[in-house]
Design a protein around this motif. Structure first.
Motif, PDB file in Angstrom:
ATOM      1  N   ILE A  14       0.987  -1.356  -0.116  1.00 16.67           N
ATOM      2  CA  ILE A  14       0.038   0.102   0.032  1.00 16.67           C
ATOM      3  C   ILE A  14       0.743   1.194  -0.081  1.00 16.67           C
ATOM      4  O   ILE A  14       2.208   1.136   0.241  1.00 16.67           O
ATOM      5  CB  ILE A  14      -0.945   0.170   1.172  1.00 16.67           C
ATOM      6  N   ASP A  15       0.202   2.403  -0.330  1.00 18.91           N
ATOM      7  CA  ASP A  15       1.004   3.649  -0.167  1.00 18.91           C
ATOM      8  C   ASP A  15       1.583   3.808   1.188  1.00 18.91           C
ATOM      9  O   ASP A  15       0.934   3.573   2.152  1.00 18.91           O
ATOM     10  CB  ASP A  15       0.228   4.712  -0.454  1.00 18.91           C
ATOM     11  N   GLY A  16       2.831   4.217   1.338  1.00 20.15           N
ATOM     12  CA  GLY A  16       3.796   4.229   2.238  1.00 20.15           C
ATOM     13  C   GLY A  16       4.106   2.978   3.158  1.00 20.15           C
ATOM     14  O   GLY A  16       4.760   2.936   4.069  1.00 20.15           O
ATOM     15  N   ILE A  52      -0.677   8.978 -16.627  1.00 15.32           N
ATOM     16  CA  ILE A  52      -1.254   8.301 -15.369  1.00 15.32           C
ATOM     17  C   ILE A  52      -0.952   9.404 -14.098  1.00 15.32           C
ATOM     18  O   ILE A  52      -1.851   9.599 -13.423  1.00 15.32           O
ATOM     19  CB  ILE A  52      -0.669   6.989 -15.084  1.00 15.32           C
ATOM     20  N   ARG A  53       0.554   9.491 -13.857  1.00 15.35           N
ATOM     21  CA  ARG A  53       0.859  10.525 -12.798  1.00 15.35           C
ATOM     22  C   ARG A  53       0.123  11.951 -12.693  1.00 15.35           C
ATOM     23  O   ARG A  53      -0.353  12.096 -11.588  1.00 15.35           O
ATOM     24  CB  ARG A  53       2.222  10.777 -12.828  1.00 15.35           C
ATOM     25  N   GLU A  54      -0.103  12.489 -14.102  1.00 17.88           N
ATOM     26  CA  GLU A  54      -1.192  13.544 -14.215  1.00 17.88           C
ATOM     27  C   GLU A  54      -2.158  13.372 -13.465  1.00 17.88           C
ATOM     28  O   GLU A  54      -2.991  13.954 -12.940  1.00 17.88           O
ATOM     29  CB  GLU A  54      -1.243  14.209 -15.374  1.00 17.88           C
ATOM     30  N   LEU A  70      -5.359   2.282 -18.803  1.00 14.79           N
ATOM     31  CA  LEU A  70      -3.918   3.029 -18.783  1.00 14.79           C
ATOM     32  C   LEU A  70      -2.764   2.520 -18.043  1.00 14.79           C
ATOM     33  O   LEU A  70      -1.827   2.172 -18.647  1.00 14.79           O
ATOM     34  CB  LEU A  70      -4.334   4.746 -18.369  1.00 14.79           C
ATOM     35  N   PHE A  71      -3.176   1.760 -16.737  1.00 17.30           N
ATOM     36  CA  PHE A  71      -2.108   0.984 -16.139  1.00 17.30           C
ATOM     37  C   PHE A  71      -1.824  -0.026 -16.951  1.00 17.30           C
ATOM     38  O   PHE A  71      -0.681  -0.408 -17.042  1.00 17.30           O
ATOM     39  CB  PHE A  71      -2.720   0.743 -14.615  1.00 17.30           C
ATOM     40  N   ALA A  72      -2.589  -0.711 -17.501  1.00 18.20           N
ATOM     41  CA  ALA A  72      -2.401  -2.149 -18.308  1.00 18.20           C
ATOM     42  C   ALA A  72      -1.522  -1.621 -19.438  1.00 18.20           C
ATOM     43  O   ALA A  72      -0.416  -2.514 -19.819  1.00 18.20           O
ATOM     44  CB  ALA A  72      -3.651  -2.778 -18.618  1.00 18.20           C
ATOM     45  N   ASP A  74       0.366   1.066 -19.877  1.00 19.62           N
ATOM     46  CA  ASP A  74       1.703   1.401 -19.456  1.00 19.62           C
ATOM     47  C   ASP A  74       2.509   0.128 -19.096  1.00 19.62           C
ATOM     48  O   ASP A  74       3.702   0.491 -19.422  1.00 19.62           O
ATOM     49  CB  ASP A  74       1.584   2.359 -18.276  1.00 19.62           C
ATOM     50  N   ARG A  75       1.952  -0.849 -18.573  1.00 22.28           N
ATOM     51  CA  ARG A  75       2.980  -1.798 -18.153  1.00 22.28           C
ATOM     52  C   ARG A  75       3.451  -2.715 -19.313  1.00 22.28           C
ATOM     53  O   ARG A  75       4.629  -2.897 -19.583  1.00 22.28           O
ATOM     54  CB  ARG A  75       1.636  -2.786 -17.367  1.00 22.28           C
ATOM     55  N   LEU A  76       2.618  -2.642 -20.350  1.00 18.58           N
ATOM     56  CA  LEU A  76       3.119  -3.444 -21.616  1.00 18.58           C
ATOM     57  C   LEU A  76       4.118  -2.644 -22.288  1.00 18.58           C
ATOM     58  O   LEU A  76       5.281  -3.189 -22.903  1.00 18.58           O
ATOM     59  CB  LEU A  76       2.074  -3.800 -22.918  1.00 18.58           C
ATOM     60  N   ASP A  96       9.469  -0.859  -8.593  1.00 16.05           N
ATOM     61  CA  ASP A  96       8.532  -0.118  -7.772  1.00 16.05           C
ATOM     62  C   ASP A  96       7.072  -0.393  -8.321  1.00 16.05           C
ATOM     63  O   ASP A  96       6.733   0.551  -8.799  1.00 16.05           O
ATOM     64  CB  ASP A  96       8.997   1.186  -7.459  1.00 16.05           C
ATOM     65  N   ARG A  97       6.350  -1.466  -7.861  1.00 19.42           N
ATOM     66  CA  ARG A  97       5.137  -1.894  -8.263  1.00 19.42           C
ATOM     67  C   ARG A  97       5.274  -2.608  -9.757  1.00 19.42           C
ATOM     68  O   ARG A  97       5.901  -2.346 -10.678  1.00 19.42           O
ATOM     69  CB  ARG A  97       4.175  -0.622  -8.386  1.00 19.42           C
ATOM     70  N   TYR A  98       4.056  -3.287  -9.909  1.00 20.40           N
ATOM     71  CA  TYR A  98       3.772  -4.330 -11.349  1.00 20.40           C
ATOM     72  C   TYR A  98       2.282  -4.579 -11.004  1.00 20.40           C
ATOM     73  O   TYR A  98       1.458  -3.940 -10.425  1.00 20.40           O
ATOM     74  CB  TYR A  98       5.043  -5.146 -11.047  1.00 20.40           C
ATOM     75  N   SER A 101      -0.150  -4.460  -8.327  1.00 19.95           N
ATOM     76  CA  SER A 101      -0.801  -3.200  -7.845  1.00 19.95           C
ATOM     77  C   SER A 101      -2.157  -2.871  -8.587  1.00 19.95           C
ATOM     78  O   SER A 101      -3.315  -2.414  -8.087  1.00 19.95           O
ATOM     79  CB  SER A 101       0.117  -2.125  -8.277  1.00 19.95           C
ATOM     80  N   SER A 102      -2.405  -3.336  -9.944  1.00 17.86           N
ATOM     81  CA  SER A 102      -3.453  -3.255 -10.635  1.00 17.86           C
ATOM     82  C   SER A 102      -4.482  -4.119 -10.289  1.00 17.86           C
ATOM     83  O   SER A 102      -5.617  -3.938  -9.994  1.00 17.86           O
ATOM     84  CB  SER A 102      -3.169  -3.439 -12.041  1.00 17.86           C
ATOM     85  N   LEU A 103      -4.037  -5.307  -9.914  1.00 15.42           N
ATOM     86  CA  LEU A 103      -5.035  -6.255  -9.325  1.00 15.42           C
ATOM     87  C   LEU A 103      -5.793  -5.838  -8.176  1.00 15.42           C
ATOM     88  O   LEU A 103      -6.811  -6.041  -7.571  1.00 15.42           O
ATOM     89  CB  LEU A 103      -4.334  -7.848  -9.144  1.00 15.42           C
ATOM     90  N   VAL A 104      -5.029  -5.268  -7.266  1.00 12.70           N
ATOM     91  CA  VAL A 104      -5.353  -4.586  -5.960  1.00 12.70           C
ATOM     92  C   VAL A 104      -6.128  -3.200  -6.198  1.00 12.70           C
ATOM     93  O   VAL A 104      -7.411  -3.265  -5.798  1.00 12.70           O
ATOM     94  CB  VAL A 104      -4.279  -4.635  -4.899  1.00 12.70           C
ATOM     95  N   TYR A 105      -5.442  -2.261  -6.623  1.00 14.47           N
ATOM     96  CA  TYR A 105      -5.897  -0.958  -6.579  1.00 14.47           C
ATOM     97  C   TYR A 105      -6.976  -0.914  -7.588  1.00 14.47           C
ATOM     98  O   TYR A 105      -8.171  -0.422  -7.408  1.00 14.47           O
ATOM     99  CB  TYR A 105      -4.827  -0.052  -7.150  1.00 14.47           C
ATOM    100  N   GLN A 106      -6.942  -1.206  -8.819  1.00 16.00           N
ATOM    101  CA  GLN A 106      -8.057  -1.243  -9.859  1.00 16.00           C
ATOM    102  C   GLN A 106      -9.421  -1.985  -9.294  1.00 16.00           C
ATOM    103  O   GLN A 106     -10.302  -1.643  -9.915  1.00 16.00           O
ATOM    104  CB  GLN A 106      -7.560  -1.310 -11.232  1.00 16.00           C
ATOM    105  N   SER A 107      -9.132  -3.150  -8.676  1.00 18.12           N
ATOM    106  CA  SER A 107     -10.016  -3.746  -8.503  1.00 18.12           C
ATOM    107  C   SER A 107     -11.106  -3.311  -7.350  1.00 18.12           C
ATOM    108  O   SER A 107     -12.081  -3.690  -6.963  1.00 18.12           O
ATOM    109  CB  SER A 107      -9.752  -5.416  -7.992  1.00 18.12           C
TER     110      SER A 107
END
Ligand code: TMP
Length: 211
Positions: A14-16, A52-54, A70-72, A74-76, A96-98, A101-107
């Motif tokens: 998680i963040d932090g 994405i950062r923006e 976008l995350f997916a 960016d990953r490819l 730092d993340r892969y 992160s998407s499976l957790v955050y985007q879900s």
């Protein structure tokens, strides 16, 4: 990941939780031992990662499904542009993340099976580490960074979201034996030492395989 020249390691949490601190510390420790490291992150520093950062700190952000796409994407792009060439050249790539992160955050907001499908083409890392710690500690670290002006406020910063994310990370780790859990609540040097202890056998295996 099937490419066998270098290694691909992903740090998650998680963040932090300390993923950024630990990817840097680990790369420095491995470099000091003579290993060739390539430090990277997601969102990546490529064109989609910058977009994405923006969006993560935008006042009128895009919707969750678009962000998941976008995350997916960016990953490819990250794999093709940066990760695969470095692994093929024999480097130890530490991200730092892969995908996790998407499976957790985007879900949080999207159907988990859809998020998994979007990420199907992203090869599994050689090692995926979850830095686990009490949510309160992670939230306090993020708050300290915000107060110090070291980071902008982002989409997922709210403590209740972080609690749900922490639970989701633990659920993934409980059912996926490929995820290694490391206690991220300890002093940073102890966490780095623990990471090194997990990674050294993988590097030794490579040395045996490639001489
Ligand atoms: P960072 O704080 O580790 O730089 O990551 C930025 C944010 O993006 C963080 O809150 C986690 C989030 N994120 C996702 O939601 N999905 C992803 O696939 C990735 C890589 C990050």
């Amino acid at each position: 990941m099937k490419r066998r020249r270098g290694l691909f390691i992903a740090l998650e949490g998680i963040d932090g939780s300390g993923t950024t601190t630990q990817t840097r510390a680990l790369a420095a420790a491995l470099a000091a031992r003579g290993a060739r490291c390539h430090l990277t992150c997601e969102p990546s520093r490529g064109p989609i990662g910058r977009m994405i950062r923006e969006q993560l700190s935008a006042s009128d952000p895009i919707d969750a499904a678009t962000l998941a796409l976008l995350f997916a994407a960016d990953r490819l792009d990250h794999l093709r542009r940066e990760v695969h060439p470095a692994v093929d050249a024999g480097a130890i790539v530490i991200s730092d993340r892969y995908v996790l992160s998407s499976l957790v955050y985007q879900s949080l907001d999207c159907e988990p099976s859809w998020v998994a499908t979007l990420n199907q083409r992203a090869a599994a890392p050689d090692l995926c580490v979850l830095l686990d710690l009490p949510v309160e500690l992670a939230v306090a670290r993020v708050r300290a960074r915000l107060t110090a002006g070291d980071a902008p406020e982002e989409r997922y910063d709210a403590p209740d979201l972080q609690r749900r994310l922490a639970a989701a990370y633990r659920e993934h780790a409980a059912r996926d034996p490929r995820i290694t859990i490391i206690d991220g609540a300890r002093p940073p040097e102890s966490v780095t030492a623990d990471l090194l202890a997990r990674i050294t056998p993988l590097i030794d295996e490579l040395a045996v395989a490639f001489g």
